[in-house]
Every structure is written in structure tokens, then in C-alpha cells.
Design an enzyme around this catalytic site. Sequence first.
Site, short mmCIF file in Angstrom:
data_model
loop_
_atom_site.label_atom_id
_atom_site.label_comp_id
_atom_site.label_asym_id
_atom_site.label_seq_id
_atom_site.Cartn_x
_atom_site.Cartn_y
_atom_site.Cartn_z
N PHE A 17 0.82 -1.21 0.00
CA PHE A 17 0.00 0.00 0.00
C PHE A 17 0.86 1.26 0.00
O PHE A 17 0.83 2.06 -0.95
CB PHE A 17 -0.92 -0.03 1.22
CG PHE A 17 -1.85 1.14 1.34
CD1 PHE A 17 -2.35 1.79 0.22
CD2 PHE A 17 -2.25 1.59 2.60
CE1 PHE A 17 -3.22 2.87 0.34
CE2 PHE A 17 -3.11 2.65 2.72
CZ PHE A 17 -3.60 3.30 1.60
N ILE A 18 1.66 1.46 1.04
CA ILE A 18 2.51 2.65 1.10
C ILE A 18 3.57 2.59 0.02
O ILE A 18 3.86 3.59 -0.66
CB ILE A 18 3.18 2.77 2.49
CG1 ILE A 18 2.13 2.84 3.60
CG2 ILE A 18 4.06 4.02 2.54
CD1 ILE A 18 2.72 2.78 5.00
N ALA A 43 12.46 -7.79 -13.84
CA ALA A 43 12.61 -6.94 -15.02
C ALA A 43 13.54 -5.79 -14.64
O ALA A 43 14.02 -5.71 -13.51
CB ALA A 43 11.24 -6.42 -15.47
N GLY A 45 14.89 -2.71 -13.14
CA GLY A 45 14.46 -1.96 -11.97
C GLY A 45 13.63 -2.76 -10.99
O GLY A 45 13.19 -2.23 -9.97
N LEU A 72 10.19 -1.05 3.50
CA LEU A 72 8.79 -1.14 3.91
C LEU A 72 8.29 -2.57 3.93
O LEU A 72 7.16 -2.83 4.35
CB LEU A 72 7.91 -0.31 2.98
CG LEU A 72 8.06 1.20 3.05
CD1 LEU A 72 9.14 1.69 2.10
CD2 LEU A 72 6.75 1.91 2.71
N ALA A 73 9.09 -3.52 3.44
CA ALA A 73 8.64 -4.91 3.40
C ALA A 73 8.53 -5.47 4.81
O ALA A 73 9.29 -5.10 5.70
CB ALA A 73 9.62 -5.74 2.57
N TYR A 130 3.78 -9.06 15.95
CA TYR A 130 4.17 -8.03 14.98
C TYR A 130 4.77 -6.82 15.69
O TYR A 130 5.83 -6.31 15.31
CB TYR A 130 2.95 -7.62 14.15
CG TYR A 130 3.18 -6.42 13.27
CD1 TYR A 130 3.90 -6.53 12.09
CD2 TYR A 130 2.65 -5.17 13.61
CE1 TYR A 130 4.11 -5.43 11.27
CE2 TYR A 130 2.84 -4.07 12.79
CZ TYR A 130 3.57 -4.20 11.63
OH TYR A 130 3.77 -3.11 10.82
N LYS A 134 8.64 -5.40 15.35
CA LYS A 134 8.88 -4.03 14.90
C LYS A 134 9.69 -3.25 15.93
O LYS A 134 10.60 -2.47 15.59
CB LYS A 134 7.55 -3.32 14.62
CG LYS A 134 6.95 -3.64 13.27
CD LYS A 134 7.82 -3.11 12.15
CE LYS A 134 7.17 -3.21 10.80
NZ LYS A 134 8.03 -2.72 9.71
N VAL A 172 -11.13 0.82 7.30
CA VAL A 172 -11.70 1.81 6.39
C VAL A 172 -12.24 1.18 5.11
O VAL A 172 -13.40 1.44 4.74
CB VAL A 172 -10.68 2.93 6.09
CG1 VAL A 172 -11.16 3.81 4.94
CG2 VAL A 172 -10.44 3.78 7.34
#
Length: 295
Positions: A17-18, A43, A45, A72-73, A130, A134, A172
Site C-alpha cells: 500500500f505505502i 525486469a 528496476g 517497507l517490506a 508483529y 517491529k 476503512v
Amino acid sequence: MSAWHGTRALITGATGFIGSHLVRRLTELGARTHVVSRRPPEAEGRHVVDLTDAEAVAELVARVEPEVVFHLAGEVTGVRDPATVAPTLAGNLGATVNLLTALTGTPVRSVVLAGSVEEPRDGQAPGSPYAAAKAAATGYARMYHALWGLPVSVLRVAMVYGPGEPNLARLVPYVTRSLLRGQAPELTSGTRLITWVYVDDVVEAFVRAGANGDAAGHALDIGTPEPVSIRDTAELLAKIVGGPARPVYGAVAARPLDRAQRSDVEPAARVLGWRPVTSLEEGLRRTVDWHTSRL
């Protein structure tokens, strides 16, 4: 000309998402983006790499020679189950340590990690596997900076929302799509306070953190000053969507250790010159419009 023009930027979690929003923004700014994925095809890049494989990560860094890295992974889950401990440990902490190790000693000018508002504060126990992983990753990032001078920062991101959210089970999109279909979304009591932040505002924070080394050594909250309850958020969505359907509260049990979320954005304002600019109502309206166009 943009300061990002021609900059080699490596983005893990680029299909999330981000990450997808961030890649789009960096491309607009003229960066040479290298995205990391666990799935083919590979491919130009685009690099298919398992970040839990230390050797593969080292080879990736040597091949790309990134100037800026956005990590971000991760294995994102709020599930409270012992079975999630090992995968969240490997996918969040293990992968992060592999990347930090590979980058140490290279001329990378900025490394930005995606942390989480769920990380415990003030001696609290982590609320989930999680959150524990983190928090540990943030600790390791600080160690790599303090011991070996790696220019790494952590952005502890609050609850992100906006167009393009792929996980339709999150609050949301779930509430929005239910209401648009005339169905009543089933929720908890709705009393929990959530710190919402619009995805474009989050991307701006990452771009600023990666632009230079000013954020190195910092762990910064990226959210909004005032949390909003789940109930108030759902009611605002119902007002925006209109129609007869209304959320049902108390239909779902709350998860253990689901605490109120709070973000202190003043450090990010001082270090990055960043503050959120999108109000919750405006962000939700844009999000509802996006979902409406796709139903």
C-alpha cells in the site's frame, strides 16, 4: 530540477500500500527506482529477492549500489497467535537485520525503515508478535547507527488509509465497501482510539526522511496529533457514504492488548519539517470516491 533526479532509490515492499504510492512519487521526482519483490517476473528496476536470505540481500545491495533505501517490506499481521511469532520475527526483524548488515560500510546516504505505531512505549509489553518484531527492529536500527554510523532512521507510521488499500479487511475499506453495498459492517464496541494518517502524507514523510541524512538516528512518529475512535470513524464514513446502512457495534470481540494509539508528531516537525496536512474527513472522502468508482 528535483534533488531526487537520477538518485538510485531501493524500495522494499514496493508493491504494498505505502510502497506503491512511494514508488510513484519518487518516479515523479525523477529518482531511478529499484523495487524489491518476492514474486516474479524480474525486469529492469525490479528485483526478486527473499529478504530473509542474508546472502541474497548482500548480492542485491552490491548489484544496485543504492544511494537511498526505503525498507517497507514485512510480515504485517495483528493476529495474536503463537504461530505468528516465527514468521513475523523472520519477515520483520530478520529481514531488517540482513538489509542493515548489507548496507553497513557502503556509501548509502540514507536508510529509512517503516516502523509502527503499535511498537510499545514506556515499558509496555508488546501487544502482538508483529509489534514485538517491529520494536526489536527499531532497536537494531539504533544500534547500527550508534555503533557503525549507518545513516538509518525509523518512521513509526500510524494507521494509514487512503485510495488503493489492497487489504479490504482493514477497517476503512471494509466499512466503506459494506456501506456502499447497503450492508451493515460489524465492528467491535468502537471505543478504541486510532491515530489515522492519510497515505499521501505518509509518502511525503518518507521522501523527506530519505532526502538527506538529517533523520539518521531518529525514530519519529508519523501520524496525527489527535486519535479518533473507531466508532467516530465509522460514523463519519456512514455520513460521507449516505444511505440507510449503519455500522453495528459490539458484534465483534476486541483483540487482547488492543491499546489506544497516539502519535507525537512534534519530533517529525522539528527533524523533517513534516506535519500531516490532510484532515480525516477530506481523506475519507477521497477514499470513498476511489472505492465508489470501483464497485
